[in-house]
Scaffold this motif. Structure first.
Motif, mmCIF file in Angstrom:
data_model
loop_
_atom_site.group_PDB
_atom_site.id
_atom_site.type_symbol
_atom_site.label_atom_id
_atom_site.label_comp_id
_atom_site.label_asym_id
_atom_site.label_seq_id
_atom_site.Cartn_x
_atom_site.Cartn_y
_atom_site.Cartn_z
ATOM 1 N N ALA A 67 0.837 -1.203 0.000
ATOM 2 C CA ALA A 67 0.000 0.000 0.000
ATOM 3 C C ALA A 67 0.878 1.261 0.000
ATOM 4 O O ALA A 67 0.616 2.224 -0.728
ATOM 5 C CB ALA A 67 -0.914 -0.004 1.218
ATOM 6 N N LEU B 272 2.542 1.742 -3.444
ATOM 7 C CA LEU B 272 1.594 2.288 -4.423
ATOM 8 C C LEU B 272 1.354 3.777 -4.160
ATOM 9 O O LEU B 272 1.266 4.577 -5.085
ATOM 10 C CB LEU B 272 0.260 1.530 -4.350
ATOM 11 C CG LEU B 272 0.272 0.083 -4.827
ATOM 12 C CD1 LEU B 272 -1.098 -0.543 -4.665
ATOM 13 C CD2 LEU B 272 0.730 -0.003 -6.285
ATOM 14 N N ASP B 273 1.258 4.133 -2.878
ATOM 15 C CA ASP B 273 1.036 5.528 -2.507
ATOM 16 C C ASP B 273 2.195 6.390 -2.993
ATOM 17 O O ASP B 273 1.995 7.481 -3.540
ATOM 18 C CB ASP B 273 0.885 5.622 -0.987
ATOM 19 C CG ASP B 273 0.437 7.002 -0.551
ATOM 20 O OD1 ASP B 273 -0.421 7.584 -1.253
ATOM 21 O OD2 ASP B 273 0.939 7.508 0.461
ATOM 22 N N SER C 116 2.076 6.888 -6.666
ATOM 23 C CA SER C 116 1.045 7.871 -6.982
ATOM 24 C C SER C 116 1.554 9.293 -6.758
ATOM 25 O O SER C 116 1.240 10.212 -7.513
ATOM 26 C CB SER C 116 -0.190 7.595 -6.119
ATOM 27 O OG SER C 116 -1.183 8.535 -6.393
ATOM 28 N N VAL D 106 3.327 14.801 -8.177
ATOM 29 C CA VAL D 106 4.337 15.862 -8.238
ATOM 30 C C VAL D 106 4.810 16.053 -9.679
ATOM 31 O O VAL D 106 4.890 17.189 -10.179
ATOM 32 C CB VAL D 106 5.523 15.539 -7.307
ATOM 33 C CG1 VAL D 106 6.614 16.582 -7.443
ATOM 34 C CG2 VAL D 106 5.048 15.445 -5.859
ATOM 35 N N ALA E 110 -5.817 12.206 -11.890
ATOM 36 C CA ALA E 110 -6.104 10.869 -11.347
ATOM 37 C C ALA E 110 -5.410 10.701 -9.995
ATOM 38 O O ALA E 110 -6.006 10.223 -9.020
ATOM 39 C CB ALA E 110 -5.634 9.805 -12.338
ATOM 40 N N ALA E 111 -4.133 11.118 -9.944
ATOM 41 C CA ALA E 111 -3.389 11.015 -8.682
ATOM 42 C C ALA E 111 -3.911 12.015 -7.657
ATOM 43 O O ALA E 111 -3.978 11.734 -6.459
ATOM 44 C CB ALA E 111 -1.898 11.251 -8.943
ATOM 45 N N VAL F 110 -7.185 10.913 -5.618
ATOM 46 C CA VAL F 110 -6.916 9.945 -4.549
ATOM 47 C C VAL F 110 -6.133 10.617 -3.412
ATOM 48 O O VAL F 110 -6.400 10.389 -2.232
ATOM 49 C CB VAL F 110 -6.137 8.730 -5.100
ATOM 50 C CG1 VAL F 110 -5.873 7.723 -3.991
ATOM 51 C CG2 VAL F 110 -6.924 8.080 -6.217
ATOM 52 N N PHE G 193 -7.708 10.756 0.451
ATOM 53 C CA PHE G 193 -7.137 10.062 1.610
ATOM 54 C C PHE G 193 -6.334 10.965 2.534
ATOM 55 O O PHE G 193 -5.793 10.495 3.526
ATOM 56 C CB PHE G 193 -6.308 8.867 1.152
ATOM 57 C CG PHE G 193 -7.184 7.721 0.741
ATOM 58 C CD1 PHE G 193 -7.608 6.783 1.671
ATOM 59 C CD2 PHE G 193 -7.652 7.619 -0.572
ATOM 60 C CE1 PHE G 193 -8.452 5.752 1.306
ATOM 61 C CE2 PHE G 193 -8.495 6.591 -0.947
ATOM 62 C CZ PHE G 193 -8.901 5.649 -0.002
ATOM 63 N N ARG G 194 -6.241 12.268 2.201
ATOM 64 C CA ARG G 194 -5.495 13.146 3.089
ATOM 65 C C ARG G 194 -6.305 14.345 3.556
ATOM 66 O O ARG G 194 -5.820 15.166 4.332
ATOM 67 C CB ARG G 194 -4.205 13.608 2.404
ATOM 68 C CG ARG G 194 -3.130 12.521 2.397
ATOM 69 C CD ARG G 194 -1.978 12.907 1.495
ATOM 70 N NE ARG G 194 -0.837 12.015 1.600
ATOM 71 C CZ ARG G 194 -0.683 10.892 0.918
ATOM 72 N NH1 ARG G 194 -1.635 10.498 0.097
ATOM 73 N NH2 ARG G 194 0.405 10.146 1.045
ATOM 74 N N ARG H 203 -6.616 14.528 7.323
ATOM 75 C CA ARG H 203 -5.380 14.978 7.957
ATOM 76 C C ARG H 203 -5.208 16.484 7.802
ATOM 77 O O ARG H 203 -4.753 17.168 8.715
ATOM 78 C CB ARG H 203 -4.183 14.271 7.315
ATOM 79 C CG ARG H 203 -3.620 13.171 8.206
ATOM 80 C CD ARG H 203 -2.437 12.528 7.563
ATOM 81 N NE ARG H 203 -2.847 11.541 6.565
ATOM 82 C CZ ARG H 203 -1.979 10.851 5.818
ATOM 83 N NH1 ARG H 203 -0.677 11.051 5.954
ATOM 84 N NH2 ARG H 203 -2.405 9.966 4.950
#
Lengths: 146, 428
Positions: free
Chosen positions: B129, B132-133, B136, B141, B178-179, B182, B186-187, B190
């Protein structure tokens, strides 16, 4: 794997499908050339720009740590009065460097304009930035003395 | 296997930037990064949407001649037709796209600085995981900087790359987004909790002498061994804001045009050309387009259910209509509002016996790219859509498209075809 990690993995794989679909089309014309430009883009800040600006800054900061008496003028620290105009001017140069350095030959042909005024204009903007910074430094020194 | 490898490497970190103690800035931390993120989130979203609008404005799905990326497939075959108004639509969407892109550069750089230790994270991959992160993030960047670099070079006519700008910038944007989606998904949590960890107002009141590192965070953005600060958090954020402001103030004048143009000191189209009727910005000069001066033998070839050949004198004898419109370029600058006079396209459509739903293929005498464009039925029938013969009360200059050019509200600059030679109406 936690539930969150599984979800993230699925989402990442889905995003790679979309990115891959686009990348096939992105790379179609010239896989090596475009791939190299993309890869360079991913590292240009971290491995080229950052060492340059952070290196210059580190030298300056180290010098002032060694010689604390140099760090202030009239009781006011001047470091950031140099950093701020230098950063803004440097960034303007970074963004507009092609025309400032007169690199694009197509510019005159397409627009009928000359790129000649841009270097003096950037120098003038830089002078104004440093001038304003100096003026605020002097004002801070004057307030401190009062 | 990756787990065992990660376990072994964790204890064998290479020296230098791979060690946490290498990074000593007391400003790095989740709050600082989150402040930059909360600017970038709406900023980048707007960049993507105005970018899509920029592509849609060429009406790529109307006719192949309009499509700069014909192999786009699912990445745009669903885009709707571009409307013929409001007249300022493309001026605003494209102006925002280019100027906002410039303004976001300092924020993107600051963000990259704020998370730099993460590039040298050790071990490089803790799990599948995590691997992959990180892959991504490379797309995130790489995509962001690729889009900024190609955009910034393109508006300066610096085509020093081995690819076609339109394809690279459009497909590059899709790789990036696309990046990005995601990354945000997921952030976001945070970011929100990091923003809540400190008060912005209090931070803006904190001078250098009271600046301390943020408390240690699970993402290890905060240095374990912070150096004494040399600038406050408000000072560093102020420097970013000032850089963005400088980029904005020294370029937005080329988008607005008119008297504001002279403030665009560093922008490509910041030079005032004078006060004459034809003294405004030229996208492509006649010389570059391979146009030789056009004499009285020029005829407009008009095709529909009937074909006609019209001299410029005949066109001038038709009912004339005047429209005040800007021409906005994909590069983010505009001509400012000019007064165009000529024959309405809807009148020419009627003259050619065209049906109300007919589209129009416009062909130019120029050579090279954008020598033809197809206009939609809506654009043809909009009252201010003209085959312009004059501007600001004078004949068009050769650089502005003499003997005749297209001017349509909300149409991208290059589709306002100059040196028109043939108009063909058809059902498509």
């Amino acid at each position: 794997m936690t539930r969150r990690e599984s979800l993230q993995t699925i989402a990442l794989l889905a995003s790679f499908v979309v990115a891959g679909y686009a990348a096939v089309r992105l790379l179609a014309g010239n896989p090596i050339g475009i791939g190299a430009w993309f890869a360079s883009s991913a590292i240009i800040h971290d491995l080229v720009l950052f060492p340059l600006y952070a290196g210059l800054d580190a030298v300056l900061v180290l010098l002032l740590r060694r010689h604390p008496t140099w760090a202030t003028v009239g009781g006011v620290a001047w470091l950031n009065h140099l950093r701020v105009p230098a950063a803004v001017s440097g960034l303007l140069l970074l963004v507009w460097s092609p025309l400032i350095l007169r690199l694009p030959t197509a510019f005159h042909a397409a627009s009928g304009l000359s790129a000649q005024p841009l270097l003096p204009r950037w120098l003038a903007v830089t002078a104004v930035l440093f001038g304003l910074s100096l003026a605020t430094l002097l004002a801070r020194i004057a307030t401190k003395r009062r | 296997m990756l787990g065992r490898w990660a376990h072994w490497t964790a204890g064998h970190s290479p020296p230098g930037p791979f060690r946490a103690r290498f990074w000593r800035s007391p400003l790095r931390g989740p709050w600082f990064t989150a402040v930059l993120s909360v600017v970038l989130l709406p900023g980048i979203t707007l960049m993507f949407l105005t970018g899509l609008a920029s592509y849609a404005a060429y009406d790529p799905n109307l006719a192949p001649v309009n499509d700069t990326t014909p192999d786009k497939g699912l990445l745009g075959s669903w885009l709707p037709a571009w409307p013929a108004g409001p007249w300022w639509l493309y001026w605003v969407t494209q102006g925002v796209h280019v100027i906002l892109g410039l303004v976001l550069i300092p924020v993107v750089l600051a963000k990259l600085w704020s998370v730099l230790p993460k590039l040298f994270e050790w071990p490089p991959a803790r799990s599948v995981a995590h691997l992959l992160d990180r892959a991504s993030l490379l797309l995130l960047v790489g995509g962001a900087v690729f889009e900024l670099v190609t955009g910034v070079m393109n508006i300066q006519y610096y085509y020093a790359w081995p690819f076609v700008f339109y394809q690279a910038h459009y497909y590059g944007a899709w790789v990036f987004i696309a990046a990005f989606v995601v990354h945000v998904a997921f952030r976001l949590g945070r970011m929100v909790s990091a923003l809540r960890s400190r008060s912005l107002i209090r931070e803006l009141r904190t001078p250098l002498s009271a600046t301390r590192a943020e408390p240690p965070d699970p993402d290890r953005l905060v240095s374990p061994d912070p150096a004494a600060p040399t600038i406050s958090r408000r000072g560093a954020l102020g420097m970013v804001a000032l850089s963005s402001l400088a980029l904005l103030m020294l370029s937005v004048g080329q988008t607005i045009g008119g008297r504001a143009r002279s403030t665009a000191l560093l922008a490509p189209r910041g030079q005032d050309l004078g006060t004459g009727p034809n003294d405004f910005q030229v996208n492509k000069t006649a010389a570059m387009a391979g146009i030789v001066p056009v004499d009285d033998s020029w005829r407009l070839q008009l095709h529909g259910t009937v074909s006609r050949s019209l001299s410029r004198a005949k066109l001038l004898a038709l009912p004339q209509h005047t429209a005040r419109l800007p021409i906005a370029c994909v590069e983010g600058w505009s001509t400012g509002i000019q007064t165009w006079t000529g024959v309405r396209l809807t009148d020419l459509a009627d003259l050619a016996g065209a049906a109300p739903g007919d589209r129009l293929l416009v062909e130019s005498l120029q050579r090279g790219g954008f020598s033809a464009a197809t206009l939609s039925p809506g654009q043809v029938r909009t009252p201010d859509a003209l085959l312009a013969l004059q501007v600001n009360g004078a004949d068009l200059s050769l650089d502005h498209g003499f003997p005749a050019r297209i001017v349509v509200p909300a149409l991208p600059g290059v589709h306002n075809t100059k040196w028109v030679t043939r108009l063909t109406f058809s059902a498509g």
